[in-house]
Structure formats: C-alpha cells, structure tokens
Design a protein around this motif. Structure first.
Motif, PDB file in Angstrom:
ATOM      1  N   THR A 142      -0.210  26.172  -7.138  1.00 41.79           N
ATOM      2  CA  THR A 142      -0.952  26.068  -6.186  1.00 41.79           C
ATOM      3  C   THR A 142      -2.471  25.045  -6.530  1.00 41.79           C
ATOM      4  OG1 THR A 142      -0.375  28.026  -5.165  1.00 41.79           O
ATOM      5  CG2 THR A 142      -2.227  27.006  -4.352  1.00 41.79           C
ATOM      6  N   VAL A 143      -2.313  25.398  -7.802  1.00 45.64           N
ATOM      7  CA  VAL A 143      -3.675  24.735  -8.142  1.00 45.64           C
ATOM      8  C   VAL A 143      -3.366  23.516  -8.904  1.00 45.64           C
ATOM      9  CG1 VAL A 143      -5.288  24.152 -10.252  1.00 45.64           C
ATOM     10  CG2 VAL A 143      -5.038  26.612  -9.409  1.00 45.64           C
ATOM     11  N   LYS A 144      -2.214  22.859  -9.446  1.00 46.00           N
ATOM     12  CA  LYS A 144      -1.744  22.229  -9.473  1.00 46.00           C
ATOM     13  C   LYS A 144      -1.391  20.938  -8.428  1.00 46.00           C
ATOM     14  CE  LYS A 144       0.811  23.997 -13.939  1.00 46.00           C
ATOM     15  NZ  LYS A 144       2.018  23.858 -14.392  1.00 46.00           N
ATOM     16  N   ILE A 145      -1.325  21.631  -6.922  1.00 41.60           N
ATOM     17  CA  ILE A 145      -0.259  20.624  -6.208  1.00 41.60           C
ATOM     18  C   ILE A 145      -2.010  20.485  -5.594  1.00 41.60           C
ATOM     19  CG2 ILE A 145       0.519  21.153  -3.607  1.00 41.60           C
ATOM     20  CD1 ILE A 145       2.601  22.525  -4.779  1.00 41.60           C
ATOM     21  N   PHE A 146      -2.785  21.013  -5.472  1.00 44.41           N
ATOM     22  CA  PHE A 146      -4.296  20.306  -4.565  1.00 44.41           C
ATOM     23  C   PHE A 146      -4.888  20.188  -5.812  1.00 44.41           C
ATOM     24  CE2 PHE A 146      -8.440  21.388  -4.305  1.00 44.41           C
ATOM     25  CZ  PHE A 146      -9.835  21.098  -3.249  1.00 44.41           C
ATOM     26  N   SER A 147      -4.832  19.860  -6.870  1.00 44.83           N
ATOM     27  CA  SER A 147      -5.782  19.231  -8.216  1.00 44.83           C
ATOM     28  C   SER A 147      -5.375  18.083  -8.543  1.00 44.83           C
ATOM     29  CB  SER A 147      -5.384  19.625  -9.598  1.00 44.83           C
ATOM     30  OG  SER A 147      -6.800  20.975  -9.338  1.00 44.83           O
ATOM     31  N   VAL A 149      -5.760  16.020  -4.600  1.00 44.36           N
ATOM     32  CA  VAL A 149      -7.703  15.356  -4.817  1.00 44.36           C
ATOM     33  C   VAL A 149      -7.683  14.325  -5.609  1.00 44.36           C
ATOM     34  CG1 VAL A 149      -9.736  16.112  -5.685  1.00 44.36           C
ATOM     35  CG2 VAL A 149      -8.408  17.946  -3.579  1.00 44.36           C
ATOM     36  N   ALA A 150      -6.975  14.673  -6.622  1.00 46.00           N
ATOM     37  CA  ALA A 150      -7.554  13.446  -8.454  1.00 46.00           C
ATOM     38  C   ALA A 150      -6.770  11.185  -7.479  1.00 46.00           C
ATOM     39  CB  ALA A 150      -6.815  13.859  -9.232  1.00 46.00           C
ATOM     40  N   ALA A 151      -5.102  12.542  -6.925  1.00 53.05           N
ATOM     41  CA  ALA A 151      -5.003  11.453  -6.249  1.00 53.05           C
ATOM     42  C   ALA A 151      -5.411   9.983  -5.593  1.00 53.05           C
ATOM     43  CB  ALA A 151      -3.786  11.058  -5.583  1.00 53.05           C
ATOM     44  N   CYS A 152      -6.493  11.419  -4.682  1.00 52.94           N
ATOM     45  CA  CYS A 152      -6.499  10.061  -2.882  1.00 52.94           C
ATOM     46  C   CYS A 152      -7.802   9.707  -4.113  1.00 52.94           C
ATOM     47  CB  CYS A 152      -7.463  11.773  -2.473  1.00 52.94           C
ATOM     48  SG  CYS A 152      -6.409  11.870  -1.635  1.00 52.94           S
ATOM     49  N   VAL A 153      -9.164  10.372  -4.942  1.00 54.03           N
ATOM     50  CA  VAL A 153     -10.122  10.300  -5.619  1.00 54.03           C
ATOM     51  C   VAL A 153      -9.589   8.725  -5.743  1.00 54.03           C
ATOM     52  CG1 VAL A 153     -11.939  10.523  -7.167  1.00 54.03           C
ATOM     53  CG2 VAL A 153     -11.155  12.005  -6.278  1.00 54.03           C
ATOM     54  N   ALA A 154      -8.133   8.076  -6.861  1.00 57.22           N
ATOM     55  CA  ALA A 154      -8.372   7.018  -7.510  1.00 57.22           C
ATOM     56  C   ALA A 154      -7.469   6.061  -6.221  1.00 57.22           C
ATOM     57  CB  ALA A 154      -6.818   7.626  -8.359  1.00 57.22           C
ATOM     58  N   PHE A 185       2.197  13.297  -1.502  1.00 55.36           N
ATOM     59  CA  PHE A 185       3.540  12.278  -2.013  1.00 55.36           C
ATOM     60  C   PHE A 185       2.860  12.832  -3.412  1.00 55.36           C
ATOM     61  CE2 PHE A 185       4.600   8.404  -4.688  1.00 55.36           C
ATOM     62  CZ  PHE A 185       5.754   8.580  -4.736  1.00 55.36           C
ATOM     63  N   ALA A 186       2.272  12.326  -3.908  1.00 54.59           N
ATOM     64  CA  ALA A 186       1.563  12.081  -5.168  1.00 54.59           C
ATOM     65  C   ALA A 186       1.213  13.450  -5.521  1.00 54.59           C
ATOM     66  CB  ALA A 186       0.181  11.395  -5.442  1.00 54.59           C
ATOM     67  N   SER A 187       1.265  14.871  -4.733  1.00 52.08           N
ATOM     68  CA  SER A 187       0.280  16.201  -4.678  1.00 52.08           C
ATOM     69  C   SER A 187       1.737  16.501  -4.958  1.00 52.08           C
ATOM     70  CB  SER A 187      -0.586  16.434  -3.483  1.00 52.08           C
ATOM     71  OG  SER A 187       0.692  16.827  -1.690  1.00 52.08           O
ATOM     72  N   LEU A 188       3.194  16.367  -4.645  1.00 49.99           N
ATOM     73  CA  LEU A 188       4.106  16.524  -4.847  1.00 49.99           C
ATOM     74  C   LEU A 188       4.622  16.714  -5.532  1.00 49.99           C
ATOM     75  CD1 LEU A 188       6.027  16.951  -1.411  1.00 49.99           C
ATOM     76  CD2 LEU A 188       4.624  18.689  -2.594  1.00 49.99           C
ATOM     77  N   ARG A 189       4.259  14.998  -6.378  1.00 50.55           N
ATOM     78  CA  ARG A 189       5.515  14.728  -7.502  1.00 50.55           C
ATOM     79  C   ARG A 189       4.852  14.771  -8.659  1.00 50.55           C
ATOM     80  NH1 ARG A 189       3.322   9.590  -9.909  1.00 50.55           N
ATOM     81  NH2 ARG A 189       1.819   8.730  -9.011  1.00 50.55           N
ATOM     82  N   ILE A 190       3.490  14.948  -8.330  1.00 52.16           N
ATOM     83  CA  ILE A 190       2.398  15.536  -9.791  1.00 52.16           C
ATOM     84  C   ILE A 190       2.024  16.767  -9.692  1.00 52.16           C
ATOM     85  CG2 ILE A 190      -0.162  15.067 -11.126  1.00 52.16           C
ATOM     86  CD1 ILE A 190       0.224  12.183  -9.426  1.00 52.16           C
ATOM     87  N   ALA A 235      12.852  16.552 -14.448  1.00 50.38           N
ATOM     88  CA  ALA A 235      11.525  16.681 -13.732  1.00 50.38           C
ATOM     89  C   ALA A 235      11.404  15.595 -13.332  1.00 50.38           C
ATOM     90  CB  ALA A 235      10.613  17.183 -14.490  1.00 50.38           C
ATOM     91  N   GLY A 236      10.410  14.663 -14.216  1.00 51.59           N
ATOM     92  CA  GLY A 236      10.559  13.647 -12.982  1.00 51.59           C
ATOM     93  C   GLY A 236      11.435  13.010 -11.617  1.00 51.59           C
ATOM     94  N   LEU A 237      12.380  12.620 -12.040  1.00 54.90           N
ATOM     95  CA  LEU A 237      13.732  12.631 -10.768  1.00 54.90           C
ATOM     96  C   LEU A 237      13.468  13.095  -9.835  1.00 54.90           C
ATOM     97  CD1 LEU A 237      16.306  11.169 -13.193  1.00 54.90           C
ATOM     98  CD2 LEU A 237      14.812   9.882 -12.256  1.00 54.90           C
TER      99      LEU A 237
END
Length: 307
Positions: free
Chosen positions: A14-19, A22-27, A88-93, A119-121
């Motif tokens: 959960t922390v990874k998906i949320f982080s 948020v990080a992707a939106c900032v970027a 998108f980014a929250s899930l793939r990362i 895992a990346g695929l």
C-alpha cells in the motif's frame, strides 16, 4: 528500489502504490511542459500547410508555444496527465516489487534478471489497459491548437472524454492501446530494471550509499536507456492516438506512412525533449518515491526486511 532500504525497513504494498502515485504526480507537474513540447515535435510533419508553425528544438518549441498560444498551453492536458499517473504509474511502479517477489518465490533469495523483466512486463501491461483513456485525452489536448482559425476539438478534459466516447465509441478511449502497450512495456522494463540494477551495482560496489545521490544517478541512467529504446514506438503511438478517424488504417500503416513520407529519422522526432522529460521525470519520481516510502514507514508499523 527493491531490497532493504537504508533503515532495513520494507515498505508495505500500500505504501509503495501510494508513494509511486504521489511521486509520479509531482514529477508530472514539474516536467509537463517538456512532455507537451515532445508531443508537438512528434506530430510535426502531419500538417503540410504553409501556415503551420515549425518548432525547432526543446526550448524553441516551449518558447513558441508560450508566445503564440499562451503559457498555460504548456499545461494543456495536465488533469488527464495526473489522472494517468494515479491510475498508471502507481500500479506499474508500486506493484513492481510485489510481482517480482511472486516470480522469484521458491527460486532464489535475490531476484534474477528474468524475474525483474517479467515483473516489468506484467505491471506495465496491466497498467496500460487501465490508464489508456487518460493517455488518449492527454495527448489530444496537448496536440490541439487554436491558431490559424482552427477550432479546438475539445474544451477541456472531461469534454474530451465525453466527445471521444460519443463520436468514436468507448473503443476510441482505448485507441492506440497496441503501440502504447508496446511503448510502456519497453519503458517499464527498461526504466525499472535499469534503475534496479544500477542502484544495486552502486551500493554493492560501495560506490554510493543507498541514498539520494545513488537514487539520482540510477534514475538518470534509467531515463536515458528508456528514451533510446522507446522513442520510435512513442512517436508512432503519439501520431496514431492524435489522428482523426480514417487518417491511418492501423498502427503499422501509421508507421509506414511516417517512414515513406518523412524518413527513418521521423521515428526519433522529439528525442531531446523525450530524454529531458524522461530523465528529469525519472530523477524527480524515484527520489520522491524513495524518500516518501521511508517517511511513511517511519510514521507507521515497521517490518524487518530480513524476516
């Protein structure tokens, strides 16, 4: 990104998906003008009229856009871009480590290159299908111009969703899924695996500690490798997604039209802004991602990575 952090605390899924979200939106907020410049350079060549503005270089494109269509045009499509990162980014990362562990279970204590690529695929492919409508709307809003008497196709983000769904059907919102899937599978694999391997190498060889400078160098390397491999597919995806119904009969037709009319270099249009965008986006995202994970885990219950 994977493995123990400096504090040996493993972030929860959960922390990874949320982080990641948020990080992707900032970027995205910080680098969005570069993305808009990239899109404009990629579609340059479609319009053959003498009135069409010719963009030259990253700075030239950004400056020309700001002068001719206003500074806010550089952020046209940002709401859809943020929606894309959240879905998108929250899930793939965010799911990358978890899926990597799934492919590694019972095989090795340290994930192999094959497990990382698998895992990346997987996470890239799943995320594309979920986030494709946001990609279509983002690209079209970035590409549309009101110059030379051209009437914008859409007045805003939700207007674009509605018009595309009503005039092209729901499948219109998933237009270009094939090239986007190809592009993002390449991006996801290259981006995450390169970052993972580079970070591990720097830490293992004691060149850098698992901290900000290490994250910065790893992210920049990932951004460059990703741009080189994904640029041709990215240009075709942008052209096809932005095209009105009937302009191209298929994705291969779009690619062949580009090749015959504009030559092989057309597939690398917008390469510099692509790298500036991906490089800076990766640096901002991964640095924010790593720091945010640690902050969140410090404020909550911890789990020892060794257990």
């Amino acid at each position: 990104m994977v493995g123990p952090t400096a504090s040996d605390v493993c972030p929860t899924m959960t922390v990874k998906i949320f982080s990641a979200g948020v990080a992707a939106c900032v970027a995205d907020v910080i680098t969005f003008p570069l993305d808009t410049a990239k899109v404009r350079l990629q579609i340059q060549g479609e319009c053959q009229t003498s009135k069409a503005i010719r963009y030259k270089g990253v700075l030239g494109t950004i400056t020309t856009l700001a002068k001719t269509e206003g500074p806010m045009k550089l952020y046209s499509g940002l709401p859809a871009g943020l929606q894309r990162q959240i879905s998108f980014a929250s899930l793939r990362i965010g799911l990358y480590d978890t899926v990597q562990e799934f492919f590694s279970t019972g095989k090795e204590t340290t994930a192999s290159l094959g497990s990382k690529i698998a895992a990346g695929l997987t996470t890239g492919g799943v995320a594309v299908f979920i986030g494709q409508p946001t990609e279509v709307v983002k690209v079209r809003l970035q590409a549309q111009s009101h110059l030379h008497g051209l009437k914008p196709r859409y007045t805003g983000t939700y207007n674009a969703y509605r018009i595309i769904a009503t005039t092209e059907g729901l499948t219109g919102l998933w237009k270009g899924t094939t090239p986007n899937l190809t592009r993002n599978v390449i991006i996801n694999c290259t981006e995450l695996v390169t970052y993972d391997l580079m970070k591990a190498a720097l830490v293992k060889n004691k060149l850098l500690a698992d901290d900000l400078p290490c994250h910065f160098m790893s992210a920049l390397s990932a951004g460059f490798c990703t741009t080189v491999l994904s640029s041709p597919v990215d240009v075709v995806k942008t052209r096809f997604v932005n095209s009105p119904p009937g302009q191209y009969t298929s994705v291969p037709n779009c690619a062949m039209t580009m090749l015959t009319k504009e030559g092989p270099l057309a597939f690398f249009k917008g390469f510099v802004p692509s790298f500036l965008r991906l490089g800076s986006w990766n640096v901002i995202m991964f640095v924010c991602f790593e720091q945010l994970k640690r902050k969140l885990m410090k404020s909550g219950p911890t789990v020892d990575c060794a257990t």
